[in-house]
Enzyme design. Structure first.
Site, PDB file in Angstrom:
ATOM      1  N   ARG A  56     -11.640  -0.796   6.656  1.00 13.26           N
ATOM      2  CA  ARG A  56     -11.569   0.518   5.992  1.00 13.26           C
ATOM      3  C   ARG A  56     -12.934   1.048   5.584  1.00 13.26           C
ATOM      4  NH1 ARG A  56      -7.990  -0.349   8.337  1.00 13.26           N
ATOM      5  NH2 ARG A  56      -5.768  -0.451   7.832  1.00 13.26           N
ATOM      6  N   SER A  84      -1.644   5.208   0.849  1.00 16.75           N
ATOM      7  CA  SER A  84      -2.068   3.954   0.223  1.00 16.75           C
ATOM      8  C   SER A  84      -3.295   4.225  -0.641  1.00 16.75           C
ATOM      9  CB  SER A  84      -2.405   2.914   1.291  1.00 16.75           C
ATOM     10  OG  SER A  84      -1.257   2.593   2.048  1.00 16.75           O
ATOM     11  N   GLU A 133      -8.930   3.457  -2.183  1.00 19.32           N
ATOM     12  CA  GLU A 133      -9.181   3.782  -0.784  1.00 19.32           C
ATOM     13  C   GLU A 133      -9.627   5.228  -0.573  1.00 19.32           C
ATOM     14  OE1 GLU A 133      -6.626   3.959   3.331  1.00 19.32           O
ATOM     15  OE2 GLU A 133      -6.505   2.138   2.126  1.00 19.32           O
TER      16      GLU A 133
END
Length: 341
Positions: free
Chosen positions: A165, A239, A335
């Site tokens: 990520r 998320s 995130e």
């Protein structure tokens, strides 16, 4: 190229929070992007590039700059061999539509990333991925406007410094580039096992005997619909926390107390632990605070029930981070990117 003033960012982000941007401009071509950056430089204005707004959190203060909406389109097969096909995709293309088009052409490599919100240009920024696939697996190169050199450059996959990520675009070169298009190399092959654990479980539970690209897409979309709320109905950013990455000694320490802790070995020797599991084990599934809620079906997701500003989101985020740290000794990370003053 349209330029608007004093625009609320709530309607452009799926979390439905945040203040205004002084200017907002839509770019439909590379030429639009270059012109906007050059004009912004003359006026000493910062630029923030926004795609679908599904992985961005905005602050309440006015952004005294330009939010650039990247709407560059395009989906073109540029070369192929007997085994692979290279596809060039405009940064403003809706990612899920890209996946659907690729499957329609019988091309394998991104089908497990069905249903991921956002645009194609955002995919390399955080190296998006799901169910065993990530953009780093198929990306060959991308074209971007380099605001440092005022040129359009080609950046190859091995220059993107991809990790879980993460990439140069949200790390050491954050804000430098505006991605214009990406080129993926996809395979002319049907998917083959082994499949990601939750995907295999779906296949087994539904007694699916023949697996192809379309079957994978339907399975992924169904799994996602069970775990992720529709942001049109329940404002969220998907998320909200990254899965945790720990060293082997830390995993072994946790396994002594939690023998059932799920984990996945990473190529760098670390182990990925689902942060949703950590939040759930900490007793926070369904937790409500400051108008925000931990989604009952997926503890990775924060839902905006009645929050009115960024401070509400920040408050519940810090509460969750602290509770998880106190219980497991792991500091979990957000995130989504943030657009602040």
């Amino acid at each position: 190229m349209d330029v608007m003033t004093n625009i609320s960012l709530k309607q452009y982000t799926t979390m439905k929070l945040g203040g205004e941007t002084r200017y907002m401009a839509t770019a439909d071509s590379a030429g639009d992007v270059v012109s906007l950056y050059r004009n912004a430089r003359k006026e000493n204005l910062p630029i923030f590039v926004l795609g679908g707004g599904s992985n961005v959190i905005t602050h309440d203060e006015v952004f005294e700059g330009i939010v650039l909406l990247n709407k560059i389109k395009g989906f073109e097969v540029i070369s192929e061999t007997d085994e692979t096909t290279d596809v060039k995709i405009g940064a403003g293309e809706v990612w899920d539509e890209v996946v659907e088009k690729a499957i329609g052409l019988g091309l394998q490599g991104i089908e497990a990333m069905s249903g991921i919100p956002g645009t194609a240009g955002a995919a390399p920024v955080q190296n998006v991925g799901a169910y065993g696939q990530e953009i780093a697996d198929t990306l060959i190169s991308l074209e971007a406007y380099d605001s440092k050199t005022d040129t359009i450059v080609t950046i190859y996959a091995d220059e993107c410094d991809f990790s879980y990520r993460n990439s140069i675009f949200r790390d050491k070169e954050k804000g430098r580039y505006c991605i214009l298009n990406i080129t993926l190399r996809l395979n002319k092959a049907e998917p083959k096992p082994p499949y990601y654990a939750s995907l295999q479980r779906y296949i087994d539970e539904n007694d699916i005997r023949e697996v192809n690209l379309s079957v994978i897409r339907v399975a992924v979309l169904n799994i996602r619909s069970e775990k992720l709320p529709d942001p049109a109905e329940l404002p969220s950013a998907g998320s909200f926390f990254k899965n945790a990455l720990v060293e082997k000694w830390k995993l072994e320490e946790l396994q002594r107390e939690y023998s059932d802790i799920p984990n996945y070995a990473m190529s760098d020797g670390r182990y990925k632990i689902p942060t949703g599991w950590l939040i759930d084990k900490a007793g926070l599934r369904g937790y409500r605070s400051h108008g925000m809620r931990v989604y009952e079906k997926n503890a990775l997701v924060l839902v905006n029930d009645s929050a009115t500003g960024y401070d509400d989101l920040a408050a519940i985020r810090e509460e969750i981070v602290q509770i998880v740290f106190d219980k497991f000794g792991i500091k979990i990370e957000q995130e989504p990117l943030e657009l602040s003053r």
